[in-house]
Design a protein around this motif. Structure first.
Motif, PDB file in Angstrom:
ATOM      1  N   ASP A 110       0.883  -1.167   0.000  1.00 52.99           N
ATOM      2  CA  ASP A 110       0.000   0.000   0.000  1.00 52.99           C
ATOM      3  C   ASP A 110       0.921   1.216   0.000  1.00 52.99           C
ATOM      4  OD1 ASP A 110      -2.107   1.727   0.175  1.00 52.99           O
ATOM      5  OD2 ASP A 110      -2.505   1.390   2.306  1.00 52.99           O
ATOM      6  N   THR A 142      -1.715  -1.547  -4.025  1.00 53.27           N
ATOM      7  CA  THR A 142      -3.076  -1.021  -3.854  1.00 53.27           C
ATOM      8  C   THR A 142      -3.083   0.512  -3.766  1.00 53.27           C
ATOM      9  OG1 THR A 142      -2.938  -1.185  -1.433  1.00 53.27           O
ATOM     10  CG2 THR A 142      -3.795  -3.108  -2.627  1.00 53.27           C
ATOM     11  N   GLY A 217      -7.732   3.035   3.188  1.00 55.95           N
ATOM     12  CA  GLY A 217      -6.764   2.301   2.371  1.00 55.95           C
ATOM     13  C   GLY A 217      -6.004   1.270   3.165  1.00 55.95           C
ATOM     14  N   ALA A 221      -6.195  -2.907   2.417  1.00 59.65           N
ATOM     15  CA  ALA A 221      -4.995  -3.719   2.172  1.00 59.65           C
ATOM     16  C   ALA A 221      -4.807  -4.767   3.261  1.00 59.65           C
ATOM     17  CB  ALA A 221      -3.766  -2.820   2.077  1.00 59.65           C
TER      18      ALA A 221
END
Length: 267
Positions: A110, A142, A217, A221
């Motif tokens: 990430d 990601t 986020g 992930a």
């Protein structure tokens, strides 16, 4: 006996702390717990942070990064891992060295660059190190739209360009890519996944209008990482993680005065 002791799924987050509890390692560990895997952590940075922003950050000495990796490798059977905030080029480099040294299963990157409140979490000079040293190790990356644009140099006008971004990231060396569409303005939040075999997947959800999205986020992930450790295929892991994150946003909790955290208890 050793295999029996280490039979429970174990995962690792390599990132920074969030004293406010909503993002970073704190969000990752909460997500791991809810996904029913055992979470471990390599702390790269410590932040003084709340829902209003990041007030101060401190990167740990590189030898402490090495020591944490070595300690985990000695005792645990890590089945999947993820990275988050890595700070600067030197720390990205050190994390990459350790990920090459130890087998901690599939690696989800990430590429955290900016906090929800706008504070930078990755120095400008570290972007090249991420591209050259970290991304080639990744099984999955990601990025959100700004991160994908920074890594590829491509400015996105609409969702039809997500595949272009994903292919460009594969050209850099990443096997599988998940472009997160939360920063777009559309009422349908669409994420686009491009896999190593050339197949792809769109996952979407209705936009939930709220400021309580701190740590989204990280949580996505982390949920993917957990599902991979549980034996799910990557497409299934992404679908399960997307549903979980959508619920953590929808079933809101009232914490803090700014960009509030997700509800990690969401079922």
């Amino acid at each position: 006996m050793t295999e029996k002791i280490n039979s429970f799924p174990q995962v690792l987050t390599i990132a920074g702390t969030d004293s406010g509890g909503g993002a970073g390692i704190m969000a990752d560990l909460k997500t791991f717990q809810m996904q029913k895997v055992f979470g471990t952590a390599v702390v790269v940075a410590v932040t003084a942070q709340n829902t209003l922003g990041v007030q101060k950050s401190f990167l740990l000495p590189l030898e402490m990064i090495d020591a944490q990796f070595a300690s985990l490798a000695e005792d645990f059977h890590i089945r999947a891992c993820k990275t988050g905030m890595l700070g600067d080029a030197a720390h990205v480099h050190q994390v990459a060295l350790n990920l090459q040294k130890y087998d901690f299963g599939p690696i989800t990157i990430d590429p955290v660059m900016v906090a929800k409140g706008g504070a930078p979490l990755l120095s400008q000079d570290a972007v090249a190190t991420v591209k050259n040293e970290l991304l080639p190790l990744a099984d999955l990356i990601t990025p959100n739209l700004p991160e994908a644009e920074t890594l590829t140099g491509i400015k996105v006008q609409d969702q039809s360009q997500y595949p272009k971004l994903a292919h460009k990231l594969q050209d850099i060396g990443v096997k599988n890519v998940l472009i997160k569409g939360g920063h777009a303005s559309s009422e349908q939040v669409k994420d686009y996944a491009l896999f190593a075999d050339g197949s792809d997947l769109w996952v979407s959800s209705s936009r939930i209008h709220t400021e309580r999205t701190h740590g989204t986020g990280d949580t996505l992930a982390a949920a993917i990482t957990a599902q991979l450790a549980l034996g799910q295929s990557l497409p299934s892991a992404i679908k399960i993680a997307k549903k979980y994150v959508t619920k953590t946003i929808k079933e809101t909790i009232q914490v803090g005065h700014g960009h509030g955290p997700l509800n990690h208890w969401a079922q």
